[in-house]
Design an enzyme around this catalytic site. Structure first.
Site, PDB file in Angstrom:
ATOM      1  N   HIS A   1       3.297  11.731  -6.665  1.00 19.17           N
ATOM      2  CA  HIS A   1       1.902  11.407  -6.937  1.00 19.17           C
ATOM      3  C   HIS A   1       1.670   9.905  -6.855  1.00 19.17           C
ATOM      4  O   HIS A   1       2.614   9.125  -6.794  1.00 19.17           O
ATOM      5  CB  HIS A   1       1.485  11.903  -8.328  1.00 19.17           C
ATOM      6  CG  HIS A   1       2.296  11.320  -9.460  1.00 19.17           C
ATOM      7  ND1 HIS A   1       3.323  11.998 -10.073  1.00 19.17           N
ATOM      8  CD2 HIS A   1       2.251  10.104 -10.074  1.00 19.17           C
ATOM      9  CE1 HIS A   1       3.860  11.238 -11.012  1.00 19.17           C
ATOM     10  NE2 HIS A   1       3.229  10.074 -11.028  1.00 19.17           N
TER      11      HIS A   1
ATOM     12  N   HIS B   1       0.829  -1.201   0.000  1.00 17.12           N
ATOM     13  CA  HIS B   1       0.000   0.000   0.000  1.00 17.12           C
ATOM     14  C   HIS B   1       0.863   1.249   0.000  1.00 17.12           C
ATOM     15  O   HIS B   1       2.066   1.196   0.222  1.00 17.12           O
ATOM     16  CB  HIS B   1      -0.963   0.023   1.202  1.00 17.12           C
ATOM     17  CG  HIS B   1      -0.312   0.093   2.541  1.00 17.12           C
ATOM     18  ND1 HIS B   1      -0.062  -1.009   3.328  1.00 17.12           N
ATOM     19  CD2 HIS B   1       0.151   1.154   3.276  1.00 17.12           C
ATOM     20  CE1 HIS B   1       0.501  -0.651   4.449  1.00 17.12           C
ATOM     21  NE2 HIS B   1       0.650   0.676   4.455  1.00 17.12           N
TER      22      HIS B   1
ATOM     23  N   GLU C   1      -3.885   3.729   1.618  1.00 17.23           N
ATOM     24  CA  GLU C   1      -4.132   3.931   3.043  1.00 17.23           C
ATOM     25  C   GLU C   1      -4.270   5.418   3.313  1.00 17.23           C
ATOM     26  O   GLU C   1      -3.356   6.197   3.023  1.00 17.23           O
ATOM     27  CB  GLU C   1      -2.997   3.359   3.887  1.00 17.23           C
ATOM     28  CG  GLU C   1      -3.144   3.631   5.378  1.00 17.23           C
ATOM     29  CD  GLU C   1      -1.933   3.214   6.198  1.00 17.23           C
ATOM     30  OE1 GLU C   1      -1.719   3.830   7.278  1.00 17.23           O
ATOM     31  OE2 GLU C   1      -1.196   2.302   5.772  1.00 17.23           O
TER      32      GLU C   1
ATOM     33  N   ARG D   1      -1.617  11.130   4.278  1.00 19.13           N
ATOM     34  CA  ARG D   1      -2.352  11.744   5.380  1.00 19.13           C
ATOM     35  C   ARG D   1      -3.369  12.735   4.821  1.00 19.13           C
ATOM     36  O   ARG D   1      -3.095  13.446   3.845  1.00 19.13           O
ATOM     37  CB  ARG D   1      -1.402  12.448   6.348  1.00 19.13           C
ATOM     38  CG  ARG D   1      -0.505  11.478   7.098  1.00 19.13           C
ATOM     39  CD  ARG D   1       0.312  12.170   8.176  1.00 19.13           C
ATOM     40  NE  ARG D   1       1.206  11.210   8.830  1.00 19.13           N
ATOM     41  CZ  ARG D   1       2.424  10.926   8.416  1.00 19.13           C
ATOM     42  NH1 ARG D   1       2.915  11.559   7.349  1.00 19.13           N
ATOM     43  NH2 ARG D   1       3.155  10.035   9.038  1.00 19.13           N
TER      44      ARG D   1
ATOM     45  N   GLU E   1      -2.216  10.865 -10.939  1.00 19.23           N
ATOM     46  CA  GLU E   1      -2.038  10.717 -12.383  1.00 19.23           C
ATOM     47  C   GLU E   1      -2.981   9.640 -12.901  1.00 19.23           C
ATOM     48  O   GLU E   1      -3.214   8.628 -12.231  1.00 19.23           O
ATOM     49  CB  GLU E   1      -0.593  10.330 -12.702  1.00 19.23           C
ATOM     50  CG  GLU E   1      -0.312  10.208 -14.194  1.00 19.23           C
ATOM     51  CD  GLU E   1       1.112   9.774 -14.493  1.00 19.23           C
ATOM     52  OE1 GLU E   1       1.498   9.805 -15.678  1.00 19.23           O
ATOM     53  OE2 GLU E   1       1.836   9.387 -13.543  1.00 19.23           O
TER      54      GLU E   1
ATOM     55  N   ASN F   1      -4.935  12.161  11.504  1.00 18.66           N
ATOM     56  CA  ASN F   1      -4.535  12.400  12.891  1.00 18.66           C
ATOM     57  C   ASN F   1      -5.361  13.548  13.450  1.00 18.66           C
ATOM     58  O   ASN F   1      -5.482  14.599  12.803  1.00 18.66           O
ATOM     59  CB  ASN F   1      -3.043  12.731  12.980  1.00 18.66           C
ATOM     60  CG  ASN F   1      -2.169  11.594  12.491  1.00 18.66           C
ATOM     61  OD1 ASN F   1      -1.821  11.534  11.311  1.00 18.66           O
ATOM     62  ND2 ASN F   1      -1.810  10.680  13.368  1.00 18.66           N
TER      63      ASN F   1
END
Length: 265
Positions: A75, A7, A57, A11, A122, A61
């Protein structure tokens, strides 16, 4: 070393907004979620994801509403069938996605959009047999020394260089696990010839490599002089982290195919 890319972690400042964006525009579905005391992690991907396909993922936070997208992170790229780039780009435009770099400005070969946090995505064209619609094709990171970067991935992780494109001012190098499935994600290393340096930014998280034996593969990496950043023991033998020569974080994780959750917690 069996090092399939598992993965890529980004964030996000508003998890609900990001989930809605990816589920609406890229037709992703939530695969699993972990709620910590002050953070939430969600795995996303196409409904029909290949067993060697990579997940996205998203990590949120608490109290981080203003994330910085640094230029060391480039990217993620997602796939559409060959000949359907314009069609899918126009669909995104009709849905209200930001018009960032359209196919015409990219020579009709690819295009770019941005998610709610400004992460660049992209859109590339691939054979339909090489992964589901919108599946992750590669993740691009910028490096300050191409020779060191290629050496890191080929020596420490036993990845193969599968392609390169060299221009007057920069070069792109693609690496992936040896004998990787066509549906697997690759890493794109971008090197600019002008000697610039980069900032990581806190919106960029990490790449994750799936291994057969966490302890054995971790020791193998240390023998190959990979940085000992967060060893398995410090993470209750559930995962570990090293870093490349530029400081990009790389997680190692061992998956149990029979487990009820994607998380080792």
């Amino acid at each position: 070393m069996d090092g399939t890319l598992d993965h890529v972690m980004l964030r996000v400042s508003d998890l609900d907004d990001s989930l809605e964006w990816y589920e609406t525009h890229l037709e992703y579905e939530e695969k699993d979620r972990y709620e910590g005391e002050d953070f939430t992690i969600v795995y996303l991907g196409p409904e029909e994801i290949h067993e060697e396909g990579a997940l996205l993922e998203l990590t949120h936070n608490e109290g981080t509403d203003d994330l910085e997208v640094g230029d060391a992170w480039g990217h993620v790229a997602v796939r559409v069938p060959e000949g359907e780039l314009e069609e899918h780009y126009e669909q995104l435009m009709d849905e209200g996605v930001e018009d960032y770099r359209d196919p015409e400005s990219c020579g009709g070969r690819y295009a770019f959009v941005k998610d709610p946090d400004g992460h660049e995505i992209e859109i590339v064209q691939r054979d339909p047999d090489e992964g589901a619609l919108w599946s992750l094709d590669h993740t691009m990171i910028r490096v300050e020394d191409a020779d060191e970067a290629l050496g890191f991935w080929t020596r420490k992780f036993e990845y193969d260089e599968i392609g390169r494109w060299e221009a007057d001012t920069f070069a792109n190098y693609f690496v992936e696990p040896r004998d990787a499935a066509a549906e697997a994600m690759a890493v794109e290393l971008t090197y600019n010839y002008d000697g610039r340096s980069y900032e990581m930014g806190d919106a960029w998280g990490h790449l994750c490599v799936r291994v057969d034996d966490l302890g054995e593969n971790w020791e193998q990496l240390l023998t190959r002089e990979a940085p000992d950043y967060r060893d398995p023991e410090s993470n209750d033998d559930m995962y570990a982290f090293t870093k490349d020569q530029d400081g990009h974080e790389i997680e190692l994780i061992e998956r149990d195919p029979e487990a009820d959750s994607l998380f080792p917690f």
